[in-house]
Design an enzyme around this catalytic site. Sequence first.
Site, short mmCIF file in Angstrom:
data_model
loop_
_atom_site.label_atom_id
_atom_site.label_comp_id
_atom_site.label_asym_id
_atom_site.label_seq_id
_atom_site.Cartn_x
_atom_site.Cartn_y
_atom_site.Cartn_z
N LYS A 284 0.84 -1.21 0.00
CA LYS A 284 0.00 0.00 0.00
C LYS A 284 0.87 1.25 0.00
CE LYS A 284 -3.74 -2.52 2.15
NZ LYS A 284 -4.38 -3.01 3.36
N GLN B 226 -4.37 -1.38 9.40
CA GLN B 226 -4.27 -2.76 8.89
C GLN B 226 -4.89 -3.73 9.90
OE1 GLN B 226 -2.99 -3.60 5.75
NE2 GLN B 226 -3.90 -5.57 6.26
N ASP C 196 -11.00 2.81 3.61
CA ASP C 196 -11.30 1.37 3.49
C ASP C 196 -12.80 1.16 3.33
OD1 ASP C 196 -9.32 -0.52 3.35
OD2 ASP C 196 -8.95 -0.58 5.51
#
Length: 307
Positions: free
Chosen positions: A54, A98, A121
């Site tokens: 990422k 994460q 997200d």
Amino acid sequence: MSAEVLNGREIREEILKDIEDETARIAQEHGRVPGLVTVLVGNKPASRSYITNKVNTAKRVGFKEVQESLPETISEQELLSLIDRYNKDESIDGILVQLPLPEHIDETKVIYALDPDKDVDGFHPVNIGRLVLGGDQVKFTPCTPAGIQEMIKRAGVPTSGAEVVVVGRSNIVGKPIATLMMQKGEGGNATVTTVHTGTKDLAGHCRRADILIVAAGKPGLVQPEWIKPGACVIDVGVNRVGEKISKKTGKTVAILRGDIDYDAISEIAGFITPVPGGVGPMTITMLMRNTLNSLKYRLGLIRPGQQ
Ligand code: NAP
């Protein structure tokens, strides 16, 4: 018949190039680039590898990227305070934590603590609610479902009136992709069935599908007899089924398999996604798109529903 392979790596390159160009243009015109902070707690190899990917992609497209690598022992309160700091930081447009987090930290609490307008997200309940409401309410679509829909659109597979069957009902894949495909509008307007372990005739439902989206996490679950000839089959599953030595690096790497019998199904389907190299590369790409969109909302360049 041999199915057309939907190559996620190629689509990724096209989209990232567009994101890079637009980032450069916005920087020139508005003096600002999208800011993404990635938060990693602990040092699990899989999580570290996802984060590295990422971070590298964010750098590549010209974003400001901030990495927070925190010890496994960090307290829940310390993590919540860090999130609060980035919620208030004007140079940050997206915050990515994460998952999974260590057991002593309540993941739900952490997701609720994110500013929904920086939740790139798309996991915050406000963004899930916006997604269900649809239309001009939608701000951030969860990345894997957004990537799946993008692949289907780019393949030119008609969705309006199509029978879509989704295998799996998780909050990160199954439920949001079913929601996206049923929404009125481009890339949606389908008749959607969601199947799971409580479903009586899994094969029978799959056989009706013009578009079959499989996110079960069970290697080889979907059999060739379950496929309608010419169907579009999207395999979301990523299952580690063994290890091998990489010819490129000489290192030990996982052997990955999807949820479908790929070789046999590619003789029946019209479109198919491979594993790896199908849906996988789309997920990070959509994270970049959400982060760019976050800045564009902030600058008034787009409104919700226009992403
Ligand atoms: P999950 O939370 O474990 O959910 C799996 C779903 O599949 C559940 O709803 C489960 O039903 C259903 N299911 C499992 N076995 C089934 C069976 N035999 N028959 C019918 N339904 C079955 O998994 P997830 O997070 O959605 O992930 C699914 C897969 O996609 C995994 O392999 C994951 O690694 C992969 N994935 C890939 C990406 C990517 O970027 N490529 C992103 C996310 C996930 P119940 O609800 O009844 O238990």
